[in-house]
Design a protein around this motif. Structure first.
Motif, PDB file in Angstrom:
ATOM      1  N   ARG A   1      20.422 -43.505 -48.074  1.00 12.00           N
ATOM      2  CA  ARG A   1      19.362 -43.356 -47.200  1.00 12.00           C
ATOM      3  C   ARG A   1      19.239 -44.453 -46.104  1.00 12.00           C
ATOM      4  O   ARG A   1      19.169 -44.126 -44.930  1.00 12.00           O
ATOM      5  CB  ARG A   1      17.971 -43.189 -47.615  1.00 12.00           C
ATOM      6  N   GLU A   2      19.474 -45.599 -46.412  1.00 17.50           N
ATOM      7  CA  GLU A   2      19.595 -47.124 -45.432  1.00 17.50           C
ATOM      8  C   GLU A   2      20.634 -46.459 -44.506  1.00 17.50           C
ATOM      9  O   GLU A   2      20.887 -46.748 -43.355  1.00 17.50           O
ATOM     10  CB  GLU A   2      19.763 -48.001 -46.257  1.00 17.50           C
ATOM     11  N   ILE A   3      21.859 -46.174 -45.156  1.00  9.90           N
ATOM     12  CA  ILE A   3      23.294 -45.847 -44.066  1.00  9.90           C
ATOM     13  C   ILE A   3      22.805 -44.701 -43.162  1.00  9.90           C
ATOM     14  O   ILE A   3      23.320 -44.948 -42.104  1.00  9.90           O
ATOM     15  CB  ILE A   3      24.341 -45.489 -44.983  1.00  9.90           C
ATOM     16  N   GLU A   4      22.165 -43.832 -43.699  1.00 10.01           N
ATOM     17  CA  GLU A   4      21.723 -42.679 -42.694  1.00 10.01           C
ATOM     18  C   GLU A   4      21.039 -43.118 -41.614  1.00 10.01           C
ATOM     19  O   GLU A   4      21.041 -42.599 -40.538  1.00 10.01           O
ATOM     20  CB  GLU A   4      21.281 -41.537 -43.454  1.00 10.01           C
ATOM     21  N   LYS A   5      20.157 -43.977 -42.057  1.00  2.53           N
ATOM     22  CA  LYS A   5      19.243 -44.523 -40.853  1.00  2.53           C
ATOM     23  C   LYS A   5      19.945 -45.221 -39.746  1.00  2.53           C
ATOM     24  O   LYS A   5      19.398 -45.499 -38.574  1.00  2.53           O
ATOM     25  CB  LYS A   5      18.229 -45.751 -41.490  1.00  2.53           C
ATOM     26  N   GLY A   6      20.948 -45.792 -40.124  1.00  2.00           N
ATOM     27  CA  GLY A   6      22.028 -46.427 -39.240  1.00  2.00           C
ATOM     28  C   GLY A   6      21.683 -48.225 -39.171  1.00  2.00           C
ATOM     29  O   GLY A   6      21.918 -48.483 -37.893  1.00  2.00           O
TER      30      GLY A   6
END
Length: 73
Positions: free
Chosen positions: A49-54
């Motif tokens: 999820r953190e990676i998806e947030k960018g």
């Protein structure tokens, strides 16, 4: 003149690979600890999820540490 003109490419690649190896080892230790608490998948999903947030400011290892600390209290 580009800043990369003076970079020793093979050395740079070696350093980058060492960094990746160190990161992978750190991540595996974090996941092993999370697994001991039965929270391995939760930590992985939190990181995803953190990676998806960018969030580009947080390193991948820091993301795993943050997720681990959120789940294991």
């Amino acid at each position: 003149m580009d800043v990369w003109d003076n970079v020793n490419i093979p050395h740079y690649a070696l350093v980058r690979n060492v960094r990746r190896t160190a990161d992978n080892e750190a991540i595996e230790k974090i996941l092993k600890e999370a697994d001991a608490h039965g929270l391995r998948e939760e930590v992985i999903q939190s990181v995803a999820r953190e990676i998806e947030k960018g969030d580009k400011e947080m390193s991948i290892v820091d993301a795993y540490i943050h997720a681990y600390n959120d789940w294991v209290k």
